[in-house]
Design a protein around this motif. Structure first.
Motif, mmCIF file in Angstrom:
data_model
loop_
_atom_site.group_PDB
_atom_site.id
_atom_site.type_symbol
_atom_site.label_atom_id
_atom_site.label_comp_id
_atom_site.label_asym_id
_atom_site.label_seq_id
_atom_site.Cartn_x
_atom_site.Cartn_y
_atom_site.Cartn_z
ATOM 1 N N ALA A 35 0.832 -1.205 0.000
ATOM 2 C CA ALA A 35 0.000 0.000 0.000
ATOM 3 C C ALA A 35 0.869 1.258 0.000
ATOM 4 C CB ALA A 35 -0.928 -0.011 1.208
ATOM 5 N N LEU A 36 1.964 1.245 0.767
ATOM 6 C CA LEU A 36 2.862 2.400 0.803
ATOM 7 C C LEU A 36 3.594 2.582 -0.518
ATOM 8 C CD1 LEU A 36 4.372 2.160 4.381
ATOM 9 C CD2 LEU A 36 2.704 3.798 3.530
ATOM 10 N N PHE A 37 3.929 1.487 -1.167
ATOM 11 C CA PHE A 37 4.595 1.541 -2.473
ATOM 12 C C PHE A 37 3.732 2.296 -3.476
ATOM 13 C CE2 PHE A 37 5.506 -0.349 -6.640
ATOM 14 C CZ PHE A 37 6.871 -0.145 -6.715
ATOM 15 N N ILE A 38 2.463 1.994 -3.495
ATOM 16 C CA ILE A 38 1.542 2.671 -4.414
ATOM 17 C C ILE A 38 1.413 4.146 -4.045
ATOM 18 C CG2 ILE A 38 -0.861 2.769 -5.180
ATOM 19 C CD1 ILE A 38 -0.868 -0.314 -4.855
ATOM 20 N N GLN A 39 1.320 4.446 -2.736
ATOM 21 C CA GLN A 39 1.194 5.836 -2.299
ATOM 22 C C GLN A 39 2.444 6.638 -2.640
ATOM 23 O OE1 GLN A 39 -1.191 7.753 -1.228
ATOM 24 N NE2 GLN A 39 0.166 9.473 -0.875
ATOM 25 N N ILE A 40 3.619 6.047 -2.453
ATOM 26 C CA ILE A 40 4.868 6.753 -2.744
ATOM 27 C C ILE A 40 4.999 7.013 -4.240
ATOM 28 C CG2 ILE A 40 7.380 6.559 -2.689
ATOM 29 C CD1 ILE A 40 7.037 5.039 -0.050
ATOM 30 N N LEU A 41 4.577 6.074 -5.072
ATOM 31 C CA LEU A 41 4.646 6.321 -6.508
ATOM 32 C C LEU A 41 3.729 7.459 -6.931
ATOM 33 C CD1 LEU A 41 4.926 2.763 -8.062
ATOM 34 C CD2 LEU A 41 6.680 4.519 -7.903
ATOM 35 N N ASN A 42 2.652 7.679 -6.176
ATOM 36 C CA ASN A 42 1.760 8.798 -6.484
ATOM 37 C C ASN A 42 2.300 10.129 -5.982
ATOM 38 O OD1 ASN A 42 -0.146 7.258 -7.804
ATOM 39 N ND2 ASN A 42 -1.227 6.773 -5.918
#
Length: 131
Positions: A35-42
């Motif tokens: 979930a954090l990986f997706i948020q960081i990419l955004n």
């Protein structure tokens, strides 16, 4: 979807009954990391902030999760994803790059430091490289 949820519940209950707390914690961390990986990419700023928070609490996580090298290198993965997200944002021109107004004095000091690496009075070349 219902079968997926039932399979997940079955796996979680089998870990709980078996007393495998490590597996339960690591699977929870895997979900959080995705979930954090997706948020960081955004948003790359979130990644930098989470990296700084991770530096504060890394020892605590390693203490209770068995001093695993996975936990140790998680910060490298975290900042790497933040770098990738930043370069993507820079490529899409969503980020303004700071231009240093004191670039010339900074470069003079940098090249002075490079010259000091090759100081003949130094006992070893390694002293200059470390500095």
């Amino acid at each position: 979807m219902g079968l997926l949820v039932l399979g997940l519940i079955w796996a979680l209950t089998s870990w709980i009954v078996a007393g495998s707390d490590q597996m339960l914690i690591m699977s929870g961390l895997t979900f959080v990391v995705c979930a954090l990986f997706i948020q960081i990419l955004n948003d790359w700023r979130t990644g930098v902030l989470l990296f700084l928070i991770w530096l504060l609490f890394e020892d605590l996580a390693r203490k209770y999760l068995g001093n695993s090298m996975t936990i140790y290198f998680a910060k490298d993965f975290l900042i790497g994803v933040a770098y990738i997200s930043f370069f993507i944002a820079k490529h899409k021109r969503r980020v303004e790059i700071f231009s240093v107004p004191f670039r010339v004095p900074l470069l003079l000091f940098f090249w002075f430091a490079v010259m000091q690496v090759f100081n003949t009075w130094s006992p070893s070349l390694l002293y200059g490289l470390v500095g």
